[in-house]
Design a protein around this motif. Structure first.
Motif, PDB file in Angstrom:
ATOM      1  N   VAL A   1       0.870  -1.178   0.000  1.00 60.67           N
ATOM      2  CA  VAL A   1       0.000   0.000   0.000  1.00 60.67           C
ATOM      3  C   VAL A   1       0.904   1.224   0.000  1.00 60.67           C
ATOM      4  CG1 VAL A   1      -1.758   1.291   1.241  1.00 60.67           C
ATOM      5  CG2 VAL A   1      -1.816  -1.205   1.258  1.00 60.67           C
ATOM      6  N   VAL A   2       0.754   2.061  -1.026  1.00 64.06           N
ATOM      7  CA  VAL A   2       1.511   3.318  -1.113  1.00 64.06           C
ATOM      8  C   VAL A   2       0.544   4.437  -0.756  1.00 64.06           C
ATOM      9  CG1 VAL A   2       2.931   4.796  -2.571  1.00 64.06           C
ATOM     10  CG2 VAL A   2       2.913   2.324  -2.961  1.00 64.06           C
ATOM     11  N   ASP A   3       0.722   5.017   0.422  1.00 59.62           N
ATOM     12  CA  ASP A   3      -0.264   5.940   0.982  1.00 59.62           C
ATOM     13  C   ASP A   3       0.362   7.299   1.239  1.00 59.62           C
ATOM     14  OD1 ASP A   3      -2.556   6.932   2.060  1.00 59.62           O
ATOM     15  OD2 ASP A   3      -2.449   5.801   3.935  1.00 59.62           O
ATOM     16  N   GLY A   4      -0.427   8.366   1.044  1.00 55.55           N
ATOM     17  CA  GLY A   4       0.038   9.710   1.356  1.00 55.55           C
ATOM     18  C   GLY A   4      -0.375  10.718   0.302  1.00 55.55           C
ATOM     19  N   PRO A   5       0.523  11.044  -0.623  1.00 56.04           N
ATOM     20  CA  PRO A   5       0.184  12.021  -1.661  1.00 56.04           C
ATOM     21  C   PRO A   5      -0.863  11.470  -2.638  1.00 56.04           C
ATOM     22  CG  PRO A   5       2.564  11.709  -1.467  1.00 56.04           C
ATOM     23  CD  PRO A   5       1.909  10.610  -0.699  1.00 56.04           C
ATOM     24  N   SER A   6      -1.383  12.334  -3.476  1.00 57.02           N
ATOM     25  CA  SER A   6      -2.332  11.900  -4.497  1.00 57.02           C
ATOM     26  C   SER A   6      -1.688  10.859  -5.408  1.00 57.02           C
ATOM     27  CB  SER A   6      -2.782  13.102  -5.331  1.00 57.02           C
ATOM     28  OG  SER A   6      -3.501  12.676  -6.474  1.00 57.02           O
ATOM     29  N   VAL A   7      -2.492   9.887  -5.822  1.00 51.38           N
ATOM     30  CA  VAL A   7      -1.987   8.843  -6.718  1.00 51.38           C
ATOM     31  C   VAL A   7      -1.469   9.458  -8.014  1.00 51.38           C
ATOM     32  CG1 VAL A   7      -2.655   6.796  -8.045  1.00 51.38           C
ATOM     33  CG2 VAL A   7      -3.505   7.106  -5.722  1.00 51.38           C
ATOM     34  N   GLN A   8      -1.997  10.622  -8.394  1.00 58.58           N
ATOM     35  CA  GLN A   8      -1.580  11.268  -9.639  1.00 58.58           C
ATOM     36  C   GLN A   8      -0.319  12.107  -9.483  1.00 58.58           C
ATOM     37  OE1 GLN A   8      -3.066  10.287 -12.324  1.00 58.58           O
ATOM     38  NE2 GLN A   8      -4.471   9.081 -11.018  1.00 58.58           N
ATOM     39  N   ASP A   9       0.218  12.183  -8.272  1.00 60.46           N
ATOM     40  CA  ASP A   9       1.451  12.920  -8.046  1.00 60.46           C
ATOM     41  C   ASP A   9       2.564  12.328  -8.906  1.00 60.46           C
ATOM     42  OD1 ASP A   9       2.955  14.823  -5.930  1.00 60.46           O
ATOM     43  OD2 ASP A   9       4.182  13.039  -6.303  1.00 60.46           O
ATOM     44  N   ALA A  10       3.309  13.190  -9.574  1.00 59.86           N
ATOM     45  CA  ALA A  10       4.325  12.738 -10.527  1.00 59.86           C
ATOM     46  C   ALA A  10       5.410  11.912  -9.853  1.00 59.86           C
ATOM     47  CB  ALA A  10       4.949  13.946 -11.239  1.00 59.86           C
ATOM     48  N   ALA A  11       5.835  12.319  -8.666  1.00 61.79           N
ATOM     49  CA  ALA A  11       6.901  11.594  -7.973  1.00 61.79           C
ATOM     50  C   ALA A  11       6.425  10.202  -7.563  1.00 61.79           C
ATOM     51  CB  ALA A  11       7.351  12.387  -6.751  1.00 61.79           C
ATOM     52  N   VAL A  12       5.185  10.111  -7.106  1.00 61.16           N
ATOM     53  CA  VAL A  12       4.639   8.811  -6.718  1.00 61.16           C
ATOM     54  C   VAL A  12       4.522   7.917  -7.942  1.00 61.16           C
ATOM     55  CG1 VAL A  12       2.623   7.630  -5.775  1.00 61.16           C
ATOM     56  CG2 VAL A  12       3.409   9.767  -4.743  1.00 61.16           C
ATOM     57  N   ARG A  13       4.024   8.489  -9.038  1.00 63.19           N
ATOM     58  CA  ARG A  13       3.863   7.701 -10.260  1.00 63.19           C
ATOM     59  C   ARG A  13       5.205   7.156 -10.731  1.00 63.19           C
ATOM     60  NH1 ARG A  13      -0.193   8.179 -14.438  1.00 63.19           N
ATOM     61  NH2 ARG A  13       0.504   7.072 -16.311  1.00 63.19           N
ATOM     62  N   THR A  14       6.233   8.005 -10.702  1.00 65.07           N
ATOM     63  CA  THR A  14       7.556   7.578 -11.164  1.00 65.07           C
ATOM     64  C   THR A  14       8.121   6.469 -10.273  1.00 65.07           C
ATOM     65  OG1 THR A  14       8.026   9.774 -12.070  1.00 65.07           O
ATOM     66  CG2 THR A  14       9.910   8.344 -11.604  1.00 65.07           C
ATOM     67  N   ALA A  15       7.979   6.643  -8.943  1.00 65.80           N
ATOM     68  CA  ALA A  15       8.531   5.660  -8.007  1.00 65.80           C
ATOM     69  C   ALA A  15       7.833   4.310  -8.152  1.00 65.80           C
ATOM     70  CB  ALA A  15       8.397   6.180  -6.578  1.00 65.80           C
ATOM     71  N   VAL A  16       6.495   4.325  -8.258  1.00 64.03           N
ATOM     72  CA  VAL A  16       5.745   3.071  -8.356  1.00 64.03           C
ATOM     73  C   VAL A  16       6.013   2.393  -9.693  1.00 64.03           C
ATOM     74  CG1 VAL A  16       3.436   2.071  -8.486  1.00 64.03           C
ATOM     75  CG2 VAL A  16       3.964   3.789  -6.745  1.00 64.03           C
ATOM     76  N   SER A  17       6.010   3.151 -10.770  1.00 64.85           N
ATOM     77  CA  SER A  17       6.243   2.565 -12.095  1.00 64.85           C
ATOM     78  C   SER A  17       7.636   1.968 -12.199  1.00 64.85           C
ATOM     79  CB  SER A  17       6.040   3.634 -13.179  1.00 64.85           C
ATOM     80  OG  SER A  17       4.708   4.113 -13.166  1.00 64.85           O
ATOM     81  N   SER A  18       8.622   2.658 -11.622  1.00 67.35           N
ATOM     82  CA  SER A  18       9.988   2.127 -11.640  1.00 67.35           C
ATOM     83  C   SER A  18      10.074   0.819 -10.851  1.00 67.35           C
ATOM     84  CB  SER A  18      10.943   3.165 -11.047  1.00 67.35           C
ATOM     85  OG  SER A  18      12.250   2.637 -10.949  1.00 67.35           O
ATOM     86  N   ALA A  19       9.426   0.788  -9.684  1.00 71.50           N
ATOM     87  CA  ALA A  19       9.436  -0.428  -8.875  1.00 71.50           C
ATOM     88  C   ALA A  19       8.738  -1.569  -9.593  1.00 71.50           C
ATOM     89  CB  ALA A  19       8.761  -0.159  -7.535  1.00 71.50           C
ATOM     90  N   ALA A  20       7.618  -1.267 -10.284  1.00 77.54           N
ATOM     91  CA  ALA A  20       6.882  -2.304 -11.005  1.00 77.54           C
ATOM     92  C   ALA A  20       7.736  -2.901 -12.114  1.00 77.54           C
ATOM     93  CB  ALA A  20       5.589  -1.729 -11.578  1.00 77.54           C
ATOM     94  N   ALA A  21       8.481  -2.048 -12.804  1.00 76.16           N
ATOM     95  CA  ALA A  21       9.353  -2.543 -13.870  1.00 76.16           C
ATOM     96  C   ALA A  21      10.455  -3.432 -13.299  1.00 76.16           C
ATOM     97  CB  ALA A  21       9.956  -1.365 -14.629  1.00 76.16           C
ATOM     98  N   ASP A  22      11.025  -3.037 -12.174  1.00 77.16           N
ATOM     99  CA  ASP A  22      12.072  -3.848 -11.543  1.00 77.16           C
ATOM    100  C   ASP A  22      11.512  -5.184 -11.046  1.00 77.16           C
ATOM    101  OD1 ASP A  22      13.818  -1.786 -12.025  1.00 77.16           O
ATOM    102  OD2 ASP A  22      13.722  -0.980  -9.976  1.00 77.16           O
ATOM    103  N   LEU A  23      10.331  -5.140 -10.448  1.00 73.80           N
ATOM    104  CA  LEU A  23       9.728  -6.349  -9.901  1.00 73.80           C
ATOM    105  C   LEU A  23       9.417  -7.368 -10.991  1.00 73.80           C
ATOM    106  CD1 LEU A  23       7.351  -4.621  -7.332  1.00 73.80           C
ATOM    107  CD2 LEU A  23       9.159  -6.251  -6.742  1.00 73.80           C
TER     108      LEU A  23
END
Length: 742
Positions: A89-111
């Motif tokens: 669960v990634v909680d805190g800023p808006s899901v549309q926040d650019a930094a959150v999007r970049t961090a989650v997408s990068s992690a998904a690609a690595d995973l």
């Protein structure tokens, strides 16, 4: 000049050997005490090094064995290439926040590149909005692990998910695979915590009971040795059958309690024999010939009570039965071999009493008061026990899921977050597994499921493979309440011409209840018949066993009633450190019945054997009850206190199921050793009088031929024994001390 030994060895020329195999076992353990102790040290070492790995075993299914919910889960598991999910669960800023999007997408690609990963789903892929919370400020990242993936691969996935970083974002990693691992880890911690807490407290109580450290330490050492053996036994069972994680602390707490209980009897009897002037070797031999018989008989009664669990088909019941019976055997073996061997080393340091148990004391006075008011005592005690058990009639059984873990558990936090903020991703109350193509499953969902009373909607129809699909069903009200259970029954009655399996938590609860209702009477009958037979062989009466059975049921009712008040209704929940789930874990009441029944019958054996022996010596019913409780009351109370300490120590752990078992068994033992043994039993026996010992003539003749007796005629001690106390008790008085139960 030759030194004179402190304690003279056993001299066959002056003191006749006690006959019997148990006496021979005592002689063997004393003579070969180094080998016996060495064997148990080896058992303990192997138990710690090898048996400890039992906690790494898989968690068995919570479904009833062979039930429809279990078969449906097996069908899905066979068709699904994934064994489970790790979710963040990634909680805190808006899901549309650019930094959150970049961090989650990068992690998904690595995973997606990590070994053992089947798929990765996040809020920025095809699933999109389904992975976003209702308030838009949290998202999920779900990683499905391959069926053959290793724990190391799973750990790598958890670490990468935990490394997701974005300003203001908090990441919590959970999922069903994490939950399973946390249950194993927490169970191991609770088991170790229980042992660390209870053993020192037990030692303190033992010092107070025996008045010395040497005698007090022996039951603790015996318990430690038996725990090693119990771990080895459970490790062996885990290689051939599924062992639910909750079985391990339950079996451990039983092993600790019984080991201490049995060792207490052995050491107390040894002290008595030493007080009569026996050498250490003589005292060991005579102790095994008398108290050893009680240990064997008591272990047999507990094993019979646990054997009723074999009637059930659920893996958890069978695992508890196998582990429990083996633990009883190991506890008895430790008491009959390890304790005598240890006495060979330190027996000369054990303080011996200077006089037999007096015939006048607290318990004798209590019995006389009870006997004068037998009718009111029976009525009041019965009413209290019935009132205490009444809450259980309104008990609600459920599958607690993540709630069995403490609130601080990351796995539980993720599960609760998903249920509250991602309802579309939470586990459906009812899931129907359909063997057929997705189109057939969709038609079944539209035509049958949607029109079923109590169904609020169909959330999704998901293909698992070309021939298996799942239908997620939502229900009105409590996901495990009466409405949800009715939906399960309706869907099982109407399958739409397809092969379907109704599963989910509600279905698992229904299956457990059906299994208990169908097989419970057979299990109860097996336990009742076995118990009645054993008590008849001991007493020669058909009245006493029936009365004992009824009293034990009353005592059990009080335990189950308290369990309902505490864990369903939440009384004292804050004090005990848990959040009530609104019900009892499905299999806990059955386990409580089996364990508490066996322990209650354990104390019944201690008391009845004492009373029976006194009656055989010529005392009338009233006097034999009075003296029987006076001479065994202290040992029963001490044993019960130690049992309560052990159970309370395990109840102090974090796992909800372990808490339930610990509290229920502590209450059962406390009620049984006080209200039942000290008040209800003497009052009832007073009312029955000589009828207590009635049996039909054919059964009396049968008992004379094959009956069991706790009384053993011991040969007189020879002159080689050390001096007895200043005023030795006469032989007749000595024979009336706690033979077999002290």
């Amino acid at each position: 000049m030759r030194a004179t030994p402190a304690v003279a060895p056993l001299a066959p020329a002056t003191t006749a050997q006690v006959r019997g195999r148990l006496a021979a076992l005592g002689r063997f353990c004393h003579r070969h005490r180094r080998w016996v102790v060495g064997f148990w040290v080896l058992v303990l070492a192997l138990g710690v090094l090898i048996g400890g790995r039992v906690f790494e075993g898989t968690v068995a299914s919570s479904s009833a064995g062979g039930s429809e919910s279990a078969r449906g889960s097996s069908v899905v598991a066979a068709a699904d290439p994934a064994k489970g999910t790790v979710t963040a669960v990634v909680d805190g800023p808006s899901v549309q926040d650019a930094a959150v999007r970049t961090a989650v997408s990068s992690a998904a690609a690595d995973l997606a590149k990590l070994p053992g990963v089947v798929s990765v789903t996040d809020a920025y892929g095809p699933a999109g909005q389904a992975m976003v919370s209702k308030d838009g400020r949290a998202s999920l990242v779900a990683v499905r692990m391959a069926d053959g993936s290793s724990s190391a691969q799973q750990k790598a996935v958890e670490q990468r998910l935990g490394a997701i970083q974005a300003e203001g974002a908090k990441v919590t990693v959970g999922g069903d695979l994490v939950l399973q691992q946390e249950v194993k880890d927490q169970t191991a911690k609770d088991t170790q915590f229980g042992e660390i807490v209870t053993l020192p407290l037990t030692l303190i109580v033992m010092v107070l009971v025996f008045g010395g450290f040497a005698a007090a330490s022996l039951p603790v050492l015996g318990a430690v040795g038996s725990v090693g053996g119990a771990l080895l036994a459970m490790f062996g069972f885990s290689r051939i059958m599924d062992i639910d994680t909750s079985v391990l602390p339950i079996a451990t707490v039983l092993g600790l309690g019984l080991s201490i209980d049995y060792a207490l009897l052995i050491v107390n009897r040894f002290r008595e024999e030493r007080g009569h002037g026996a050498t250490v070797a003589q005292a060991v031999e005579r102790t095994l010939a008398t108290a050893g018989r009680t240990v064997l008989f008591s272990g047999l009664t507990v094993a019979v009570a646990l054997s009723g669990l074999f009637v059930f088909t659920s893996p958890v019941f069978r695992a508890v039965a196998a582990a429990g019976v083996s633990v009883v055997v190991i506890a008895g073996a430790a008491a009959l071999t390890l304790i005598p061997a240890l006495l060979g080393f330190v027996g000369h340091r054990v303080k011996a009493p200077t006089a037999p148990v007096p015939d006048e004391g607290f318990f004798a006075r209590t019995v006389r008061r009870v006997q004068k008011r037998a009718v009111p005592v029976v009525l009041v005690c019965t009413a209290l026990l019935l009132a205490a058990g009444a809450p259980f009639l309104g008990s609600d059984w459920r599958s607690s899921g993540a709630s069995v873990l403490p609130a601080s558990s990351a796995g539980r936090q993720v599960t609760e977050t998903v249920q509250e903020r991602f309802p579309q991703q939470a586990a459906a109350p009812v899931t129907v597994v359909v063997e057929g193509r997705t189109a057939q499953a969709q038609a079944y969902a539209d035509r049958v499921v949607a029109s079923t009373p109590g169904v609020s909607g169909v959330r999704a129809v998901t293909p698992v493979s070309d021939r298996v699909s799942t239908v997620e069903v939502l229900v009105h009200g409590d996901p495990q309440g009466a409405g949800a259970k009715q939906v399960v029954d309706e869907l099982r009655a109407e399958r739409g011409g397809l092969t379907t399996y109704v599963t989910g938590d509600a279905a698992s609860v229904v299956d457990f209840q059906h299994e208990i209702a169908g097989r419970g009477p057979w299990a109860l009958g097996l336990v009742a018949v076995g118990t009645l037979l054993l008590l008849f062989l001991m007493t020669g009466s058909v009245v006493m066993p029936v009365k004992a059975l009824l009293m034990n049921v009353l005592s059990l009712g009080a335990s189950l009633g308290s369990l309902t008040l505490v864990f369903q209704h939440g009384y004292f929940s804050s004090l005990l450190g848990f959040s009530p789930t609104g019900g009892l874990e499905t299999f806990i009441p059955v386990l409580v019945f089996a364990f508490a029944f066996g322990l209650s019958m354990d104390y019944e054996v201690f008391l009845l054997s004492r009373i029976k022996e006194l009656r055989d010596e010529g005392y009338d019913c009233t006097r034999s009850v009075e003296l029987g409780l006076q001479r065994s009351g202290r040992i029963i109370t001490s044993a019960a206190l130690l049992m309560v300490i052990v159970f309370a120590g395990f109840a102090a752990g974090q796992m909800l199921m372990v808490k339930e078992m610990g509290i229920a068994l502590a209450v059962a033992v406390a009620v049984d050793a006080t209200l039942v043994r000290c008040l209800l039993v003497p009052a009832a026996m007073t009312l029955f009088g000589e009828f207590n010992w009635w049996a039909p003539a054919p059964l009396r003749r049968l008992h004379r031929r094959i009956g069991l007796t706790e009384h053993v005629v011991l040969p007189p001690l020879g002159p080689a024994a050390p001096a007895a106390p200043a005023v030795p008790a006469p032989r007749a008085e000595r024979d009336r001390t706690l033979v077999g139960v002290s």
